[in-house]
Design an enzyme around this catalytic site. Structure first.
Site, PDB file in Angstrom:
ATOM      1  N   LEU A  95      89.092  33.526  82.972  1.00 37.00           N
ATOM      2  CA  LEU A  95      90.215  32.518  82.740  1.00 37.00           C
ATOM      3  C   LEU A  95      89.539  31.269  82.538  1.00 37.00           C
ATOM      4  O   LEU A  95      89.174  30.511  83.478  1.00 37.00           O
ATOM      5  CB  LEU A  95      90.998  32.506  84.223  1.00 37.00           C
ATOM      6  CG  LEU A  95      91.561  33.784  84.631  1.00 37.00           C
ATOM      7  CD1 LEU A  95      92.450  33.820  85.990  1.00 37.00           C
ATOM      8  CD2 LEU A  95      92.435  34.199  83.541  1.00 37.00           C
TER       9      LEU A  95
ATOM     10  N   ASP B 209      94.531  21.124  80.567  1.00 36.77           N
ATOM     11  CA  ASP B 209      93.591  21.149  81.625  1.00 36.77           C
ATOM     12  C   ASP B 209      94.292  21.607  82.943  1.00 36.77           C
ATOM     13  O   ASP B 209      95.073  21.049  83.452  1.00 36.77           O
ATOM     14  CB  ASP B 209      92.907  19.996  81.701  1.00 36.77           C
ATOM     15  CG  ASP B 209      91.592  20.097  82.665  1.00 36.77           C
ATOM     16  OD1 ASP B 209      90.713  20.285  82.198  1.00 36.77           O
ATOM     17  OD2 ASP B 209      91.883  20.442  83.927  1.00 36.77           O
ATOM     18  N   MET B 210      93.715  22.783  83.454  1.00 34.87           N
ATOM     19  CA  MET B 210      94.344  23.438  84.461  1.00 34.87           C
ATOM     20  C   MET B 210      94.482  22.590  85.783  1.00 34.87           C
ATOM     21  O   MET B 210      95.357  22.339  86.687  1.00 34.87           O
ATOM     22  CB  MET B 210      93.488  24.488  85.055  1.00 34.87           C
ATOM     23  CG  MET B 210      94.123  25.304  86.032  1.00 34.87           C
ATOM     24  SD  MET B 210      95.896  25.809  86.096  1.00 34.87           S
ATOM     25  CE  MET B 210      96.074  27.391  85.516  1.00 34.87           C
TER      26      MET B 210
ATOM     27  N   ASN C 205      87.224  28.701  89.936  1.00 35.66           N
ATOM     28  CA  ASN C 205      87.162  27.444  90.809  1.00 35.66           C
ATOM     29  C   ASN C 205      88.583  27.200  91.247  1.00 35.66           C
ATOM     30  O   ASN C 205      88.812  26.221  92.238  1.00 35.66           O
ATOM     31  CB  ASN C 205      86.799  26.260  89.929  1.00 35.66           C
ATOM     32  CG  ASN C 205      85.462  26.376  89.492  1.00 35.66           C
ATOM     33  OD1 ASN C 205      84.647  26.221  90.252  1.00 35.66           O
ATOM     34  ND2 ASN C 205      85.096  26.026  88.023  1.00 35.66           N
TER      35      ASN C 205
ATOM     36  N   ARG D 227      96.569  27.550  73.671  1.00 36.02           N
ATOM     37  CA  ARG D 227      97.192  29.167  72.971  1.00 36.02           C
ATOM     38  C   ARG D 227      98.194  29.444  73.467  1.00 36.02           C
ATOM     39  O   ARG D 227      98.379  29.731  74.716  1.00 36.02           O
ATOM     40  CB  ARG D 227      95.730  29.879  72.596  1.00 36.02           C
ATOM     41  CG  ARG D 227      94.688  29.415  71.896  1.00 36.02           C
ATOM     42  CD  ARG D 227      93.653  30.371  71.801  1.00 36.02           C
ATOM     43  NE  ARG D 227      92.461  29.733  71.735  1.00 36.02           N
ATOM     44  CZ  ARG D 227      91.226  30.242  72.172  1.00 36.02           C
ATOM     45  NH1 ARG D 227      91.060  31.480  72.736  1.00 36.02           N
ATOM     46  NH2 ARG D 227      90.171  29.547  72.373  1.00 36.02           N
TER      47      ARG D 227
ATOM     48  N   ASN E 124      89.428  27.821  79.287  1.00 33.76           N
ATOM     49  CA  ASN E 124      90.454  27.259  78.218  1.00 33.76           C
ATOM     50  C   ASN E 124      90.860  28.283  77.457  1.00 33.76           C
ATOM     51  O   ASN E 124      92.123  28.235  77.095  1.00 33.76           O
ATOM     52  CB  ASN E 124      89.747  26.128  77.704  1.00 33.76           C
ATOM     53  CG  ASN E 124      89.565  24.906  78.398  1.00 33.76           C
ATOM     54  OD1 ASN E 124      90.417  24.389  79.101  1.00 33.76           O
ATOM     55  ND2 ASN E 124      88.452  24.253  78.219  1.00 33.76           N
ATOM     56  N   GLY E 125      89.911  29.162  77.241  1.00 26.47           N
ATOM     57  CA  GLY E 125      90.490  30.443  76.479  1.00 26.47           C
ATOM     58  C   GLY E 125      90.632  31.482  77.766  1.00 26.47           C
ATOM     59  O   GLY E 125      89.575  31.608  78.456  1.00 26.47           O
TER      60      GLY E 125
ATOM     61  N   ARG F 205      74.863  33.449  70.098  1.00 25.94           N
ATOM     62  CA  ARG F 205      76.143  33.728  70.442  1.00 25.94           C
ATOM     63  C   ARG F 205      77.053  33.827  69.171  1.00 25.94           C
ATOM     64  O   ARG F 205      77.183  33.114  68.410  1.00 25.94           O
ATOM     65  CB  ARG F 205      76.931  32.963  71.463  1.00 25.94           C
ATOM     66  CG  ARG F 205      78.346  33.491  71.768  1.00 25.94           C
ATOM     67  CD  ARG F 205      79.177  32.494  72.415  1.00 25.94           C
ATOM     68  NE  ARG F 205      80.429  33.197  72.641  1.00 25.94           N
ATOM     69  CZ  ARG F 205      81.792  32.327  72.918  1.00 25.94           C
ATOM     70  NH1 ARG F 205      81.623  31.064  73.097  1.00 25.94           N
ATOM     71  NH2 ARG F 205      82.724  32.783  73.260  1.00 25.94           N
TER      72      ARG F 205
ATOM     73  N   HIS G  79      85.489  37.297  74.328  1.00 29.92           N
ATOM     74  CA  HIS G  79      84.749  37.322  75.679  1.00 29.92           C
ATOM     75  C   HIS G  79      84.147  38.265  76.148  1.00 29.92           C
ATOM     76  O   HIS G  79      83.780  38.798  77.407  1.00 29.92           O
ATOM     77  CB  HIS G  79      85.957  36.898  76.730  1.00 29.92           C
ATOM     78  CG  HIS G  79      86.516  35.636  76.589  1.00 29.92           C
ATOM     79  ND1 HIS G  79      87.795  35.476  76.682  1.00 29.92           N
ATOM     80  CD2 HIS G  79      86.133  34.236  76.062  1.00 29.92           C
ATOM     81  CE1 HIS G  79      88.131  34.124  76.607  1.00 29.92           C
ATOM     82  NE2 HIS G  79      87.146  33.555  76.232  1.00 29.92           N
TER      83      HIS G  79
ATOM     84  N   ASN H  22      74.633  28.450  70.346  1.00 28.48           N
ATOM     85  CA  ASN H  22      76.050  28.812  69.920  1.00 28.48           C
ATOM     86  C   ASN H  22      76.239  27.834  68.850  1.00 28.48           C
ATOM     87  O   ASN H  22      76.381  26.411  69.080  1.00 28.48           O
ATOM     88  CB  ASN H  22      76.743  28.522  70.978  1.00 28.48           C
ATOM     89  CG  ASN H  22      78.337  28.731  70.631  1.00 28.48           C
ATOM     90  OD1 ASN H  22      78.529  29.042  69.632  1.00 28.48           O
ATOM     91  ND2 ASN H  22      79.208  28.873  71.692  1.00 28.48           N
TER      92      ASN H  22
ATOM     93  N   ILE I  86      88.665  28.593  85.427  1.00 31.39           N
ATOM     94  CA  ILE I  86      90.017  28.673  86.381  1.00 31.39           C
ATOM     95  C   ILE I  86      89.637  29.784  87.406  1.00 31.39           C
ATOM     96  O   ILE I  86      89.715  29.435  88.777  1.00 31.39           O
ATOM     97  CB  ILE I  86      91.180  28.756  85.410  1.00 31.39           C
ATOM     98  CG1 ILE I  86      91.243  27.785  84.571  1.00 31.39           C
ATOM     99  CG2 ILE I  86      92.385  29.076  86.515  1.00 31.39           C
ATOM    100  CD1 ILE I  86      92.313  27.982  83.361  1.00 31.39           C
ATOM    101  N   GLY I  87      89.171  31.066  87.074  1.00 29.40           N
ATOM    102  CA  GLY I  87      89.139  32.055  87.840  1.00 29.40           C
ATOM    103  C   GLY I  87      88.056  31.966  89.016  1.00 29.40           C
ATOM    104  O   GLY I  87      88.095  32.426  89.990  1.00 29.40           O
TER     105      GLY I  87
END
Ligand code: AMP
Length: 410
Positions: free
Chosen positions: A216, A290-291, A342, A248, A218-219, A98, A187, A7, A339-340
């Site tokens: 889900l 940060d979640m 964890n 964002r 950070n972006g 990527r 994504h 990347n 997030i999705g």
């Protein structure tokens, strides 16, 4: 086959080396005697016939563009020396990049030739921070490993199946035709990968699979999957649209932008863009992006953090409801990314908003989903809810190995 997945950003290169095997047990193709750039080879777009993706090495090269590392070519030389040591004499067979923006042209991974690199550069107005850096990385790899085939995997490609009613904006047609202003979606590699994993897990042929995927991190973006393909997605012309994200803003009335610029004559478009991309979302609402930090504060009674979570879950739930309708009734809701995968707490908060769809979570399964694909809904839930571990590097490595193998077979 060893695939270097990269990347390439403007000041850093993230890399992994993945071991990819042919699915049919055919002997591995060694490609190093072929010219890296062969303009005569037709651009294949197959992405099958290989599996796996064990991580053999990974790391990050930073500070490109400083006196320490002046440019991408020097960064690649450093990487080549590092890999020589780490791989104990094994050589890399191919590189998979990527690439953030494939515009309207690229709907699948492609083998790289010089024209492809120029096309990626021409798309720079759509991704000014990313595409020029990807092109620098592609050229630097050409210089460092002149015989190495390269493949580009585009973040936007998976969404090329969206119907026009989903990707057009209701603005004058010239704005689309002259400036390419339309929904592209991002994504894509992740949405594609977890869709395949979920369909396989549920035993549903992919072309019959209708779902909603929530990536889900950070972006963050959510995609409507109809017959196994992208039908609509929340990110748009840029990754700023859609959900409330770490920093964002997601969806806004566009008048907010014009009014801000009119009322603050000293504010430039670039400055406002930075505020909407870097100082908004969770960060803008409660001061943390940060979640985990936001959840800790919310758990200890912080009202701003609670509001940030409520807004984020509510926005996502509205998208899920809309996309459930768009795909004609989703068979599954899939959570993925940081997030999705964890946060059981956030998944629960979102699903609590979705009672009208007949979704019910199994609290035990949601608290500790097991394996790469886990079901977290109850048997009587109207829609299966799954947690699927995404692995974009693996998807890129597999697409790369698959294309290179096709080329060797001729
Ligand atoms: P990604 O961009 O996919 O790496 O995801 C990063 C986001 O995932 C950050 O907001 C993290 O706070 C969040 N995250 C990672 N692990 C957890 C966790 N256990 N609980 C809540 N959020 C998490």
């Amino acid at each position: 086959m060893l695939v270097l997945v990269v990347n390439c950003g403007s000041s850093s290169i993230k890399y992994q080396v993945r071991e990819v095997e042919p699915a049919d047990g055919e002997p591995q193709a060694y490609t190093s005697s072929m010219p890296a750039i062969d303009e005569n080879v037709p651009l294949a777009t197959a992405t099958a016939g290989v599996t796996g993706g064990e991580v053999i090495a990974k790391g990050l090269i930073e500070n490109i563009g400083t006196s320490e590392i002046t440019d991408h070519t020097q960064a690649l030389e450093i990487l080549a020396r590092r890999l020589d040591e780490e791989l104990g004499g094994r050589t890399i067979d191919a590189a998979g990049h990527r690439v953030v923006h494939g515009g309207e042209r690229f709907s699948a991974p492609v083998l790289v030739n010089n024209e492809i690199i120029r096309a990626i550069e021409r798309l720079a107005p759509l991704a000014p921070l990313h595409n020029p850096a990807h092109a620098l990385g592609l050229r630097a790899i050409q210089k460092t490993w002149p015989h190495m085939p390269q493949v580009c995997v585009f973040d936007t490609a998976f969404h090329r199946t969206m119907p026009e009613k989903a990707w057009r904006y209701a603005i004058p047609e010239e704005m689309y035709v002259m400036n390419g202003m339309r929904r592209y979606g991002f994504h894509g590699t992740s949405h594609d990968y977890v869709t395949g994993k979920a369909a396989e897990f549920l035993g549903i042929p992919r072309e019959q699979f209708d779902a909603v995927v929530a990536h889900l991190g950070n972006g963050a973006s959510v995609t409507a999957i109809r017959h196994g393909e992208s039908f609509d997605t929340s990110m748009g012309y840029t990754p700023l649209a859609g959900l409330v994200m770490g920093t964002r803003c997601g969806d806004l009335d566009p008048s907010v932008v014009t009014a801000m610029l009119e009322r603050n004559p000293e504010m430039t478009a670039r400055e406002l863009d930075r505020i909407l991309n870097k100082e908004s979302g969770l960060q803008g609402i409660c001061g943390d992006s940060d979640m985990r930090a936001v959840q800790q504060r919310a758990d200890s009674g912080d009202e701003k953090a609670q509001l940030a979570l409520e807004m984020t879950a509510y926005r996502l739930a509205k998208y899920i409801g809309g996309y459930h309708v768009a795909v004609g009734g989703a068979q599954a809701l899939i959570f993925t990314a940081g997030i999705g995968e964890n946060s059981s707490e956030f998944r629960e908060q979102v699903c609590n908003e979705l009672g009208a769809l007949g979704i019910t979570l199994d609290p035990g399964a949601n608290a500790s989903p097991e394996g790469d694909v886990a079901r977290i809904s109850t048997p009587d839930s109207a829609i299966e809810v799954l947690v699927v571990a995404t692995d974009e590097e693996r998807a890129i490595a597999e697409a790369t190995a698959s294309l290179v193998r096709e080329r060797v077979k001729g």
